[in-house]
Every structure is written in structure tokens, then in C-alpha cells.
Motif scaffolding. Structure first.
Motif, mmCIF file in Angstrom:
data_model
loop_
_atom_site.group_PDB
_atom_site.id
_atom_site.type_symbol
_atom_site.label_atom_id
_atom_site.label_comp_id
_atom_site.label_asym_id
_atom_site.label_seq_id
_atom_site.Cartn_x
_atom_site.Cartn_y
_atom_site.Cartn_z
ATOM 1 N N LEU A 145 0.860 -1.187 0.000
ATOM 2 C CA LEU A 145 0.000 0.000 0.000
ATOM 3 C C LEU A 145 0.897 1.239 0.000
ATOM 4 O O LEU A 145 0.997 1.957 0.994
ATOM 5 N N PRO A 146 1.576 1.506 -1.117
ATOM 6 C CA PRO A 146 2.540 2.613 -1.153
ATOM 7 C C PRO A 146 1.929 3.977 -0.859
ATOM 8 O O PRO A 146 2.624 4.882 -0.378
ATOM 9 N N ALA A 147 0.631 4.132 -1.090
ATOM 10 C CA ALA A 147 -0.016 5.420 -0.838
ATOM 11 C C ALA A 147 -0.275 5.653 0.647
ATOM 12 O O ALA A 147 -0.590 6.771 1.057
ATOM 13 N N VAL A 148 -0.150 4.588 1.442
ATOM 14 C CA VAL A 148 -0.437 4.700 2.878
ATOM 15 C C VAL A 148 0.727 4.097 3.661
ATOM 16 O O VAL A 148 0.630 2.976 4.187
ATOM 17 N N PRO A 149 1.850 4.798 3.774
ATOM 18 C CA PRO A 149 3.041 4.214 4.402
ATOM 19 C C PRO A 149 2.862 3.845 5.870
ATOM 20 O O PRO A 149 3.599 3.019 6.401
ATOM 21 N N GLY A 150 1.886 4.423 6.550
ATOM 22 C CA GLY A 150 1.705 4.134 7.969
ATOM 23 C C GLY A 150 0.748 3.001 8.268
ATOM 24 O O GLY A 150 0.510 2.677 9.435
ATOM 25 N N VAL A 151 0.218 2.377 7.225
ATOM 26 C CA VAL A 151 -0.746 1.301 7.415
ATOM 27 C C VAL A 151 -0.275 0.062 6.653
ATOM 28 O O VAL A 151 0.083 0.152 5.477
ATOM 29 N N SER A 152 -0.277 -1.072 7.311
ATOM 30 C CA SER A 152 0.143 -2.337 6.696
ATOM 31 C C SER A 152 -1.065 -3.258 6.556
ATOM 32 O O SER A 152 -1.823 -3.437 7.516
ATOM 33 N N LEU A 153 -1.214 -3.847 5.369
ATOM 34 C CA LEU A 153 -2.327 -4.760 5.097
ATOM 35 C C LEU A 153 -1.797 -6.170 4.858
ATOM 36 O O LEU A 153 -0.839 -6.357 4.097
ATOM 37 N N TYR A 154 -2.427 -7.148 5.491
ATOM 38 C CA TYR A 154 -2.002 -8.537 5.372
ATOM 39 C C TYR A 154 -3.189 -9.420 4.990
ATOM 40 O O TYR A 154 -4.325 -9.184 5.422
ATOM 41 N N LEU A 155 -2.888 -10.451 4.205
ATOM 42 C CA LEU A 155 -3.863 -11.469 3.826
ATOM 43 C C LEU A 155 -3.410 -12.818 4.366
ATOM 44 O O LEU A 155 -2.295 -13.256 4.084
ATOM 45 N N LYS A 156 -4.249 -13.465 5.139
ATOM 46 C CA LYS A 156 -3.983 -14.832 5.574
ATOM 47 C C LYS A 156 -4.494 -15.746 4.460
ATOM 48 O O LYS A 156 -5.697 -15.871 4.231
ATOM 49 N N ASP A 157 -3.572 -16.368 3.716
ATOM 50 C CA ASP A 157 -3.927 -17.090 2.494
ATOM 51 C C ASP A 157 -4.378 -18.512 2.789
ATOM 52 O O ASP A 157 -3.592 -19.458 2.788
ATOM 53 N N GLU A 158 -5.678 -18.660 3.002
ATOM 54 C CA GLU A 158 -6.247 -19.964 3.330
ATOM 55 C C GLU A 158 -6.463 -20.847 2.108
ATOM 56 O O GLU A 158 -6.835 -22.015 2.234
ATOM 57 N N SER A 159 -6.211 -20.306 0.926
ATOM 58 C CA SER A 159 -6.391 -21.104 -0.298
ATOM 59 C C SER A 159 -5.333 -22.188 -0.450
ATOM 60 O O SER A 159 -5.479 -23.084 -1.287
ATOM 61 N N THR A 160 -4.271 -22.123 0.361
ATOM 62 C CA THR A 160 -3.184 -23.087 0.225
ATOM 63 C C THR A 160 -3.387 -24.349 1.068
ATOM 64 O O THR A 160 -2.523 -25.232 1.070
ATOM 65 N N HIS A 161 -4.497 -24.466 1.771
ATOM 66 C CA HIS A 161 -4.813 -25.720 2.459
ATOM 67 C C HIS A 161 -4.956 -26.848 1.435
ATOM 68 O O HIS A 161 -5.283 -26.600 0.267
ATOM 69 N N PRO A 162 -4.767 -28.097 1.847
ATOM 70 C CA PRO A 162 -4.880 -29.211 0.905
ATOM 71 C C PRO A 162 -6.192 -29.248 0.133
ATOM 72 O O PRO A 162 -6.218 -29.632 -1.038
ATOM 73 N N SER A 163 -7.303 -28.850 0.774
ATOM 74 C CA SER A 163 -8.582 -28.837 0.063
ATOM 75 C C SER A 163 -8.953 -27.459 -0.456
ATOM 76 O O SER A 163 -10.061 -27.246 -0.957
ATOM 77 N N GLY A 164 -8.036 -26.494 -0.339
ATOM 78 C CA GLY A 164 -8.144 -25.255 -1.091
ATOM 79 C C GLY A 164 -8.887 -24.083 -0.498
ATOM 80 O O GLY A 164 -9.111 -23.089 -1.200
ATOM 81 N N SER A 165 -9.251 -24.130 0.792
ATOM 82 C CA SER A 165 -9.972 -22.974 1.324
ATOM 83 C C SER A 165 -9.893 -22.914 2.843
ATOM 84 O O SER A 165 -9.447 -23.854 3.519
ATOM 85 N N LEU A 166 -10.363 -21.796 3.372
ATOM 86 C CA LEU A 166 -10.496 -21.588 4.805
ATOM 87 C C LEU A 166 -11.282 -22.720 5.466
ATOM 88 O O LEU A 166 -11.037 -23.084 6.626
ATOM 89 N N LYS A 167 -12.232 -23.307 4.750
ATOM 90 C CA LYS A 167 -13.113 -24.326 5.314
ATOM 91 C C LYS A 167 -12.383 -25.632 5.638
ATOM 92 O O LYS A 167 -12.944 -26.499 6.296
ATOM 93 N N HIS A 168 -11.138 -25.766 5.204
ATOM 94 C CA HIS A 168 -10.358 -26.957 5.542
ATOM 95 C C HIS A 168 -10.216 -27.084 7.059
ATOM 96 O O HIS A 168 -10.343 -28.177 7.616
ATOM 97 N N ARG A 169 -9.951 -25.948 7.720
ATOM 98 C CA ARG A 169 -9.812 -25.957 9.176
ATOM 99 C C ARG A 169 -11.120 -26.416 9.832
ATOM 100 O O ARG A 169 -11.120 -27.230 10.755
#
Length: 358
Positions: free
Chosen positions: A32-56
């Protein structure tokens, strides 16, 4: 019913071994180069063996059913699902050699239906999301099987205090970041299990992080948060699969939510497309719903001069929606115009402020 304890013990061992083979999902930082004081993160649940957050969730539901004596070596598993939970449960059912039937709306994407079949699951269709519950219970009773009922058991099947749940994982991965304790975590709700886990963990660890619900406009959850007497909605269902419901589900705990945003379907799809292009990783529609709410929160932080981090979830891959959300003809047939929202989301990445699409 009385289950074969030896079989149950081995089934739990099989599931735990699969968990042990699987590394944790990645936490991605979104520039987010326009907002240097704010950091955005994505928890990538698509990498589970069955492909989504619903794996958990599926893993927790199977362990819950096994330990409660509800699942045995010949139990047919039945689930009400709009797709992703069914894909993940089909994955675990195949692992245990169990028959699995997903009860889902006819509108479920073809890609999800194909994935359920890939794992050996069967699809049983109903005409509307509201019909899934009764039909699932009827089918399980008819077959002498077990209705998994994610909408009731999601919030209680997961150990929210720890055990590598999604909340513990997020805060552990954030520990070395510039702003290690997020100001906000943004999440959608289908069952409400993930929001309950996050909200409880935040309180248990005595953290100042706030929890924001990103909810499709057609869903009842944001309406219930505004007025607890509202528990159902008769609006046409959202096209965003996996989140938003026509009724308040038993696993949804509204007291844990600090803020909610109602997101139009067009905005969700537009945000998913823009994000997919910017991070080079395909994102499903519910991730777009999350991002639209994130953009509004970050815009508020910018206007107040606040610094900090915001975390949300990449719930599943956009590859599951090639025939729907990423198909221009499909959108046109339904009168969904995403161009204004796409332009608004692009401006957010350029300025840090979301100008509402018109």
C-alpha cells in the motif's frame, strides 16, 4: 449409536497425521505505497490441501463428530453447504473411507461441484439456500447417517484458545511485523465459526484488536447486529458463496463483532478481481467482500492520521469461480455491473481512500 473405538482411534490418527504433514498457511503483505503508515495482510487460506479456509472447519467437525461417537466406519456424512465446506469435508471423508453427500443450492459454481466429485463426494441439489437444512437432516435420517451441521457446530468444534487455530496462527505470524498487534481483523461469516474463534481469542489474550464483519448486502448478519430482533431476511440470496446467510445461524456470536459493513455483490466481485491482478494470486468473491470492508477501515485510519496493521483472509481461489464471478457473460446475464466498483478499488490502492462506487 455405538462406534468401533479402535476404528475411531485410527480415524483420528489419520486426520492428525494429515494435519502434521500440512504446513501453516502464509500471511501475505499487500503493498500500500499510498499509505506508508498502514500495513495490510492477507492470511492465504487457499493453500490448504482442500483449497480454502473451510479446511480448518472440516477437520474440526470430523474430529468433533468422531470424539462424540457420532461417526463410525460405515457412517454416511451429510452436509449443508454452498460449496467450500463440502469440498473440504469430501476430502476428509475420502481419507476415512466414508460416503459423503453435499446438500447445496443449484446455483453453486460448477468448479466446486467438480471438486466435490474429485474427492468422491456426491452432490444433492436444492432450489434455495434456506432449503438446505431440512433436506440435509431428512437425508441423513433416511440413510442412517450423520448430518454434520456446520451451521450449529462450527463455533464449538474449534478450540479457540489455541491448538494452531486461525487466530493463534495470525498473531504468531504477525509477531515480527512493524505493527504486530492488528488494529483490525476483517472476516466474513457463513457459519460464524471463524468470527467466533477470532473474537474469543482476541478477548482471551486481552488484545486491543477489533473485529470487523464483512457481510454481503443480502445477508441477515449485519441486520441482526443493528437490530437483534431481526433474525431472518427474505431478500434474494447473494451470489457470493460461503458467506452471508438468510437466517442467523446458531454458531454466529454477534457480541464478538465490533463493526460490520454490508457489501454489494458487485463490489465484492470487483474487489476480488482487482486484488487478484495486484497480488498475482487468484482470489474468490468472499475475499473481495473482505477487501471492500478493509478499504473502508483503512480510509478511516488515513483520515484520522492513524498508523497500524489490518489483517483479513484470502478465503479461497478465484479458480473456483471461473464460470461465475470471473466470467463477464455470467455477470451480464445477471445485470451485475462491476466497473464502477473496480474503478473505486483501483483508486483505493492509488490513494488509500475508498471512494464509494455509484
Amino acid at each position: 449409536m455405538s462406534c468401533d473405538r479402535s476404528w475411531v482411534s485410527n480415524a483420528i490418527k489419520i486426520i492428525e497425521a494429515d494435519f502434521n504433514r500440512s504446513s501453516d498457511t502464509h500471511l501475505l503483505r499487500v503493498p500500500l505505497p499510498a499509505v506508508p503508515g498502514v500495513s495490510l495482510y492477507l492470511k492465504d487460506e487457499s493453500t490448504h490441501p482442500s483449497g480454502s479456509l473451510k479446511h480448518r472447519l472440516a477437520r474440526s467437525l470430523f474430529l468433533y463428530g468422531l470424539c462424540n461417537g457420532w461417526i463410525g466406519p460405515s457412517t454416511t456424512i451429510v452436509e449443508a453447504s454452498s460449496g467450500s465446506t463440502a469440498v473440504s469435508e469430501a476430502y476428509f471423508a475420502r481419507m476415512l473411507g466414508l460416503r459423503f453427500i453435499a446438500v447445496m443450492p443449484r446455483s453453486t459454481s460448477a468448479e466446486k461441484i467438480a471438486q466435490i466429485a474429485f474427492y468422491g463426494g456426491e452432490s444433492h441439489f436444492v432450489d434455495s439456500p434456506a432449503a438446505m437444512y431440512e433436506e440435509s437432516a431428512r437425508l441423513a435420517a433416511e440413510l442412517g447417517g450423520h448430518y454434520m451441521d456446520q451451521f450449529t457446530y462450527a463455533e464449538r468444534a474449534t478450540d479457540w484458545r489455541g491448538n494452531n487455530n486461525i487466530a493463534e496462527s495470525i498473531f504468531s505470524q504477525m509477531a515480527q511485523e512493524e505493527y504486530p498487534v492488528p488494529r483490525w481483523i476483517v472476516v466474513g461469516a457463513g457459519t460464524g465459526g471463524t468470527s467466533a474463534t477470532l473474537g474469543r481469542y482476541i478477548r482471551y489474550r486481552r488484545l486491543p484488536t477489533k473485529l470487523c464483519l464483512a457481510d454481503p448486502e443480502a445477508s441477515v448478519f449485519h441486520r441482526h447486529l443493528a437490530d437483534r430482533s431481526v433474525c431472518n431476511t427474505c431478500e434474494p440470496p447473494s451470489v457470493i458463496e460461503g458467506i452471508g446467510r438468510p437466517r442467523c445461524e446458531p454458531s454466529f456470536v454477534p457480541e464478538l463483532i465490533d463493526r460490520a459493513y454490508a457489501v454489494p455483490d458487485a463490489a465484492s466481485i470487483a474487489a476480488a478481481r482487482v486484488l487478484s491482478h495486484r497480488i498475482g494470486r487468484s482470489c474468490g468473491g468472499s475475499t473481495g467482500t473482505n477487501l471492500w470492508a478493509v478499504a473502508q477501515l483503512i480510509g478511516e485510519m488515513v483520515l484520522r492520521g492513524e498508523k497500524g496493521s489490518v489483517v483479513t483472509l484470502l478465503c479461497d481461489s478465484g479458480d473456483r469461480y471461473r464460470s461465475t464471478h470471473f466470467n463477464d457473460d455470467w455477470l451480464k446475464e445477471r445485470g451485475i455491473d462491476i466497473k464502477p466498483a473496480e474503478e473505486a478499488m483501483d483508486r483505493f490502492f492509488e490513494t488509500g481512500v475508498l471512494t464509494q462506487a455509484t
